[in-house]
Design an enzyme around this catalytic site. Structure first.
Site, PDB file in Angstrom:
ATOM      1  N   ARG A  61       0.776  -0.999   0.097  1.00 16.01           N
ATOM      2  CA  ARG A  61      -0.055   0.087   0.104  1.00 16.01           C
ATOM      3  C   ARG A  61       0.794   1.272   0.075  1.00 16.01           C
ATOM      4  NH1 ARG A  61      -5.540  -0.539   1.376  1.00 16.01           N
ATOM      5  NH2 ARG A  61      -5.681   1.606   1.060  1.00 16.01           N
ATOM      6  N   ASN A  64     -13.866  14.416   1.333  1.00 17.73           N
ATOM      7  CA  ASN A  64     -14.691  13.208   1.292  1.00 17.73           C
ATOM      8  C   ASN A  64     -16.146  13.295   2.210  1.00 17.73           C
ATOM      9  OD1 ASN A  64     -15.245  10.369   0.744  1.00 17.73           O
ATOM     10  ND2 ASN A  64     -13.631   9.452   1.915  1.00 17.73           N
ATOM     11  N   THR A  65     -16.769  12.463   1.575  1.00 21.12           N
ATOM     12  CA  THR A  65     -18.038  12.368   2.150  1.00 21.12           C
ATOM     13  C   THR A  65     -18.193  11.213   3.043  1.00 21.12           C
ATOM     14  OG1 THR A  65     -19.465  11.416   0.402  1.00 21.12           O
ATOM     15  CG2 THR A  65     -19.469  13.553   0.562  1.00 21.12           C
ATOM     16  N   HIS A  66     -19.121  11.253   4.348  1.00 24.76           N
ATOM     17  CA  HIS A  66     -19.469  10.096   5.111  1.00 24.76           C
ATOM     18  C   HIS A  66     -21.014   9.886   5.325  1.00 24.76           C
ATOM     19  CE1 HIS A  66     -18.984   6.898   7.951  1.00 24.76           C
ATOM     20  NE2 HIS A  66     -19.468   7.586   9.076  1.00 24.76           N
ATOM     21  N   ASP A  88      -8.008  13.480   6.581  1.00 20.22           N
ATOM     22  CA  ASP A  88      -6.909  13.649   7.226  1.00 20.22           C
ATOM     23  C   ASP A  88      -6.225  12.024   7.396  1.00 20.22           C
ATOM     24  OD1 ASP A  88      -8.372  12.469   9.231  1.00 20.22           O
ATOM     25  OD2 ASP A  88      -8.151  13.962  10.953  1.00 20.22           O
ATOM     26  N   GLY A  91      -6.970   9.935   9.819  1.00 23.55           N
ATOM     27  CA  GLY A  91      -7.862   8.921  10.506  1.00 23.55           C
ATOM     28  C   GLY A  91      -8.957   8.376   9.430  1.00 23.55           C
TER      29      GLY A  91
END
Length: 214
Positions: free
Chosen positions: A77, A119-121, A153, A155
């Site tokens: 990765r 990003n979306t959550h 970030d 996390g």
């Protein structure tokens, strides 16, 4: 203190790179929005972590450059993250949008695009992080949930919050019906606030985002 400058009529639109992993419905919403010159941004490339997906097809139908970087093509990765950062950097974006991108970006990517990646959550952060926000919200018994737009970030769904939208949980909801309603609100939120970030510019100081030329 990461930032992008405000756009005006004398400047070119903000440059967006969008990363996808699937059907690309959020991507399509952004494509439709950027067709309006008043939106203040244009999509210059769409990247994916796998080939043969509708998200890439959408981009190609609109004449947008695409690239694919499967994780399996790299030893680990870390190498994939470095390659992703390099590939995105070739397009010199002002903002990177993760639109259903199902891979976590790593240190090499964030070193170049930290503070400039959103990003979306499908939950109201900081509640219910991770892959199953709608399911976890139902299991917890909340009466409202929603979606969050955040700056990425290191996390998992922990970055500074740009915007949130509330979606009620209905008595007969299951995970599928709730998630579908969240997606509708999430999509509109993404378009509205990416446009604002592009047009007004913003400054990020810790967890506080300030819009405009401050």
């Amino acid at each position: 203190m990461p930032s992008i400058p405000p756009q005006n009529q004398a400047q070119t639109p903000a440059r967006l790179v969008v990363l996808v992993s699937g059907a690309g419905t959020n991507l399509q919403a952004l494509i439709d929005a950027t067709n309006n010159p008043d939106f203040g941004a244009r999509i210059i490339a769409v990247g994916a972590d796998r080939d043969g997906i509708e998200g890439l097809d959408r981009a190609e139908r609109h004449g947008i450059d695409t690239f694919v970087l499967p994780v399996s093509d790299f030893p680990d990765r870390v190498d994939w993250d470095i390659a992703l950062a390099d590939q995105v950097a070739e397009h010199a974006p002002d903002l990177v949008v993760l639109a259903g991108f199902m891979k976590l970006t790593g240190p090499a990517f964030l070193a170049l695009f930290g503070g400039r990646t959103v990003n979306t959550h499908p939950a109201l952060s900081p509640s219910f992080p991770g892959m199953h926000g709608p399911r976890d919200a139902l299991e917890y018994g909340v009466k409202v949930t929603g979606a969050t737009l955040f700056v990425v970030d290191a996390g998992v769904d922990t970055g500074p919050i740009v915007a949130q939208v509330v979606v009620p949980v209905l008595p007969d909801d299951d995970e599928s019906t709730l998630h579908e309603r969240i997606k509708l609100s999430e999509r509109q939120m993404l378009v509205d606030w990416v446009g604002r970030m592009a047009r007004e510019g913003y400054t990020l100081d810790g967890r506080t985002i300030t819009f405009g030329d401050s």
